[in-house]
Design an enzyme around this catalytic site. Structure first.
Site, PDB file in Angstrom:
ATOM      1  N   THR A  68      -7.552   3.254  -8.124  1.00 42.90           N
ATOM      2  CA  THR A  68      -6.204   3.784  -8.279  1.00 42.90           C
ATOM      3  C   THR A  68      -5.460   3.070  -9.404  1.00 42.90           C
ATOM      4  O   THR A  68      -5.859   2.003  -9.857  1.00 42.90           O
ATOM      5  CB  THR A  68      -5.385   3.622  -6.980  1.00 42.90           C
ATOM      6  OG1 THR A  68      -5.255   2.227  -6.673  1.00 42.90           O
ATOM      7  CG2 THR A  68      -6.033   4.348  -5.832  1.00 42.90           C
TER       8      THR A  68
ATOM      9  N   HIS B 227      -8.722   0.276   4.548  1.00 45.20           N
ATOM     10  CA  HIS B 227      -8.425   0.647   3.167  1.00 45.20           C
ATOM     11  C   HIS B 227      -9.286  -0.043   2.116  1.00 45.20           C
ATOM     12  O   HIS B 227      -9.378   0.446   0.982  1.00 45.20           O
ATOM     13  CB  HIS B 227      -6.948   0.351   2.869  1.00 45.20           C
ATOM     14  CG  HIS B 227      -6.347   1.248   1.839  1.00 45.20           C
ATOM     15  ND1 HIS B 227      -7.050   1.752   0.766  1.00 45.20           N
ATOM     16  CD2 HIS B 227      -5.088   1.743   1.712  1.00 45.20           C
ATOM     17  CE1 HIS B 227      -6.267   2.508   0.031  1.00 45.20           C
ATOM     18  NE2 HIS B 227      -5.067   2.526   0.573  1.00 45.20           N
TER      19      HIS B 227
ATOM     20  N   TYR C  51       6.544   3.387  -6.487  1.00 46.84           N
ATOM     21  CA  TYR C  51       5.082   3.374  -6.599  1.00 46.84           C
ATOM     22  C   TYR C  51       4.553   4.754  -6.224  1.00 46.84           C
ATOM     23  O   TYR C  51       4.828   5.250  -5.136  1.00 46.84           O
ATOM     24  CB  TYR C  51       4.507   2.319  -5.657  1.00 46.84           C
ATOM     25  CG  TYR C  51       3.006   2.133  -5.675  1.00 46.84           C
ATOM     26  CD1 TYR C  51       2.447   0.989  -6.209  1.00 46.84           C
ATOM     27  CD2 TYR C  51       2.143   3.087  -5.153  1.00 46.84           C
ATOM     28  CE1 TYR C  51       1.072   0.786  -6.215  1.00 46.84           C
ATOM     29  CE2 TYR C  51       0.772   2.908  -5.158  1.00 46.84           C
ATOM     30  CZ  TYR C  51       0.239   1.760  -5.690  1.00 46.84           C
ATOM     31  OH  TYR C  51      -1.121   1.572  -5.701  1.00 46.84           O
TER      32      TYR C  51
END
Length: 780
Positions: free
Chosen positions: A588, A461, A575
């Site tokens: 993001t 990630h 979230y």
């Protein structure tokens, strides 16, 4: 030793008459062709750098400006202001220099204008289909200044920087977001802390943050990558990495080697397009507004390198091989021969050689990958101690420098058997963590090809977010099935070069067995604790939702709020991931989906309020969610700003009770939508079976849920729900049942008469569709 002999370009023998050279023409030809490919790639990079560097103009426009200036000069109008030069040649040179400077000035002006235009986001807050005259004029100007035929990275220099919100605005939005989650006393305490921070320390921290925003391309992204991802010392398996699934209902071929051959070839075709910048620039779906493409730069030839305090992301310029794992052994598979990309059939042949290789793993080799699945500090220490020299270092370099990683799994996965729901759950867990040692979790991404031909991927990630990897995955799936295809026997198409050298088995001298065992134990405990539920909801999709004039994303977020409230009897901090790629190097932002409006709607529905009142509250909650999402996308989010203020406070050695409390709040409901970005690659009308189930991730909080969802076509919504067995108050299957029920209840609310005879019937129908979708053939 066959590989070593074929790699030798010449041999020599020392004789009394001198040195006798024995040149290998074939080997020298291979070297020449490989070098030629390398130089071609360098030339393409240079050419693209020039084209991107002068965008939105084109290199040919320079010649137009030069000719125009020279023509003006010869009509006795000398804009070069150099008419006193006695020599005509010097006059021409002066005119060319002046023309070049004028051309560069025009490029800079156009780029600044485009950057200012792209800084306008008022269009996003206007009602759909009712654009203002300002927005219409803006759209026309953006088209004019955008030039023609942009390359992948053409817009990078014109994207605006992410703005730093005002501390006052961020504090106000934060307090508004926590109001429904706190009682009066808790809210008053938090408000006091917030006001003290705003009037005191916040001003000083904001000054440093603004200074950074003037200097850096993005004031968030580098700190976000370092402190959220790379400095984490826990396992990245489950906690950070995520996965993507294959087609849901079909498998193009049951032959493992063939599926691997097409998958590898399609992925390398994508890399070629990426290197040549032939991919279309990413844009807001359905518009011409560009998105930042910086995350694509580290997609291939990239690995996360462990460190004792922090990891690093290492990217190499090129790689001509992939690393392959099968039955505890690691191989290097060359994907080029004499500068030529191997065909899918040749790659299948090479993969089959690996599958047929009878060699046993070296001592300690089989579970070596567990080091990448456990805690980061033991892996960093083991890497420094055991992999800094000799065969271990050379083999580790092969894995880390590979274009990507491939696992040939001995298991069969997919939607199979009588209990297809349970098989999908096992499939998701396998892609997320496997056996904890048969994936290399540090690679930018890894493909997994199962024994029955099913495949999937696991992605690290830190280097990029899911939409970037999803774009690659969509291309690979579509190219594999619709362009490359298979013959009638299920093998890849094409011919095989019999002279291909066998894949090289990597060798290891010794392995840190104790460190591997400890890492495996940590990873296995984490993997065993993960509960997964994957299902496809086919009662309706975004087509029916849009007819209600409600955002499909807002509809699903409200569904999740309702489902969570019904299961837990309370609301929680939620979230939802939103992108900030409208800005340079954007990644993001968090949408805090649990709002005052969403809570008011859920409570009204559960307390039996009138249908009209519930509808009104539903629409109000949907509009509020859309506004929050737009604010997050346009730089007005809450959490990234507070995070960066916290980082600055740590650099200054300051302690803020407000920031400390804000950043310690758990996200018990972590959600993300996987959007289909390249719908033109799939014919969902004529081939509805060729759809992917999307992907998912692990839970963020120990007592919470991780929910990934994708709206496929007009009539299907896929969900991936994860939680932990160790938490007695969470159950992925129970939460999935609540989500199904809430979906139907919300749609029923929007119609005058219920669309189902009862909620129980609709839930049962949804489960039947999961096992036997209409007009779709399942894998056998």
């Amino acid at each position: 030793m066959a590989e070593a002999h074929q790699a030798v370009a010449f041999q020599f023998t020392v004789t009394p008459d001198g040195i006798d050279l024995k040149l290998s023409h074939q080997a020298l030809t291979q070297i020449y062709l490989s070098g030629l490919r390398s130089w071609k790639k360098r030339f393409i990079r240079l050419k693209n750098s020039v084209i991107t560097g002068v965008y939105p103009a084109s290199p040919s426009s320079w010649l137009f400006v030069v000719i125009a200036i020279l023509a003006t000069m010869y009509t006795r109008s000398d804009p070069s202001m150099d008419g006193h030069l006695p020599v005509r040649c010097q006059t021409v040179v002066s005119a060319v220099v002046f023309s070049t400077l004028l051309w560069l000035s025009l490029i800079l002006t156009m780029r600044l204008c485009l950057k200012q235009l792209l800084s306008y986001h008022g269009w996003m807050f206007e009602q759909h289909g009712k654009l203002s005259s300002t927005t219409k004029a803006w759209m026309a100007l953006v088209r004019i200044f955008s030039g023609r035929q942009p390359l992948l990275y053409s817009y990078q220099g014109s994207l605006p920087n992410l703005p730093v919100p005002k501390v006052k605005d961020t504090i106000h939005r934060f307090l508004d977001s926590v109001r429904p989650l706190t009682d009066a006393h808790q809210f008053e305490r938090m408000s006091t802390l917030a006001r003290e921070f705003e009037s005191g320390m916040g001003k000083r921290l904001q000054w440093y943050l603004k200074l950074k925003s003037l200097w850096a391309a993005n004031y968030v992204s580098d700190w976000w990558e370092e402190y959220i991802y790379l400095r984490g010392r826990g396992p990245i398996m489950v906690n950070s990495n995520y996965y993507g699934m294959d087609f849901l209902y079909v498998t193009p071929t049951p032959i493992q080697a063939a599926r691997a051959g097409n998958t590898i070839h399609a992925c390398l075709l994508y890399r070629r397009k990426l290197n040549r910048e032939e991919l279309k620039p990413s844009r807001i779906p359905g518009s011409f507004i560009p998105l930042c493409a910086a995350q694509c730069e580290r997609m291939f030839n990239t690995s996360r390198i462990p460190g004792e305090e922090t990891d690093t992301v290492q990217h190499w310029q090129d790689s001509e091989f992939v690393a392959v794992f099968h039955r505890g052994r690691y191989f290097r598979l060359w994907v080029y021969q004499a500068g030529r990309l191997l065909s899918p059939r040749e790659l299948e042949h090479q993969v089959q050689r690996i599958l047929d290789d009878p060699a046993a793993p070296a001592p300690g080799e089989e579970r070596l990958g567990a080091l990448t699945a456990g805690d980061r500090v033991p892996w960093a220490e083991a890497r420094k101690t055991y992999f800094s020299s000799g065969p271990n270092k050379r083999s580790l370099d092969c894995i880390e420098k590979a274009a990507f990683f491939v696992t040939l799994d001995d298991e069969e996965q997919g939607m199979m058997g009588d209990d297809s729901g349970a098989s999908l759950d096992r499939y998701a867990k396998s892609l997320l963590h496997g056996k904890c040692y048969d994936r290399w979790f540090d690679k930018s991404f890894s493909f997994v090809v199962y024994k029955n031909g099913k495949n999937g991927l696991n992605a690290e990630h830190s280097w990029a977010d899911a939409p970037t990897v999803a774009h690659l995955w969509e291309y690979v799936l579509a190219t594999d099935s619709f362009q490359l295809g298979y013959n009638t026997e299920g093998h890849c198409k094409g011919e095989v070069d019999p002279s291909l050298p066998r894949p090289q088995k990597l060798t290891w001298e010794f392995s840190p067995e104790q460190q591997v065992g400890r890492s495996l134990a940590v990873a296995q405990a984490l993997a065993d604790d993960i509960d997964f539920h994957v299902f496809s909801f086919r009662d309706f999709g975004k087509g029916r939702i849009k007819k209600c004039r409600i955002s499909p994303d807002a509809f699903i977020q409200l569904t999740l709020q309702l489902a969570y409230y019904r299961e837990r009897g309370m609301f929680c901090l939620t979230y939802e991931a939103s992108m900030t790629r409208l800005f340079r190097e954007g990644r993001t932002e968090t949408v805090r989906s649990c709002s005052n409006e969403s809570c008011a709607f859920v409570c009204a529905l559960e307390e039996g309020e009138e249908r009209e009142e519930c509808r009104r509250l539903l629409r109000a909650a949907s509009e509020r969610h859309q506004n929050l999402y737009r604010l997050a996308m346009t730089g007005g989010g809450i959490d990234r700003h507070l995070f960066c203020l916290y980082v600055v406070s740590k650099y200054l050695g300051l302690d803020s009770p407000f920031l400390k409390e804000v950043l310690s709040e758990p996200w018990r409901l972590s959600t993300s939508q996987t959007a289909v970005q390249q719908g033109e690659l799939f014919d969902m009308v004529n081939h509805p079976e060729f759809i992917s189930c999307g992907g998912g991730f692990g839970p963020v909080a120990d007592d919470g849920y991780g929910v990934s969802y994708s709206l496929v076509g007009e009539n299907m919504i896929n969900f991936h729900i994860s939680c932990k067995h160790s938490c007695p108050s969470t159950d992925a299957h129970e939460f999935g049942a609540q989500v199904r029920k809430a979906l139907v209840d919300l749609l029923d609310l929007m119609y005058t008469e219920p669309t189902r005879t009862s909620t129980r019937t609709s839930t049962r129908t949804s489960r039947n569709y999961q096992h036997n979708p209409p007009a779709v053939k399942k894998d056998q």
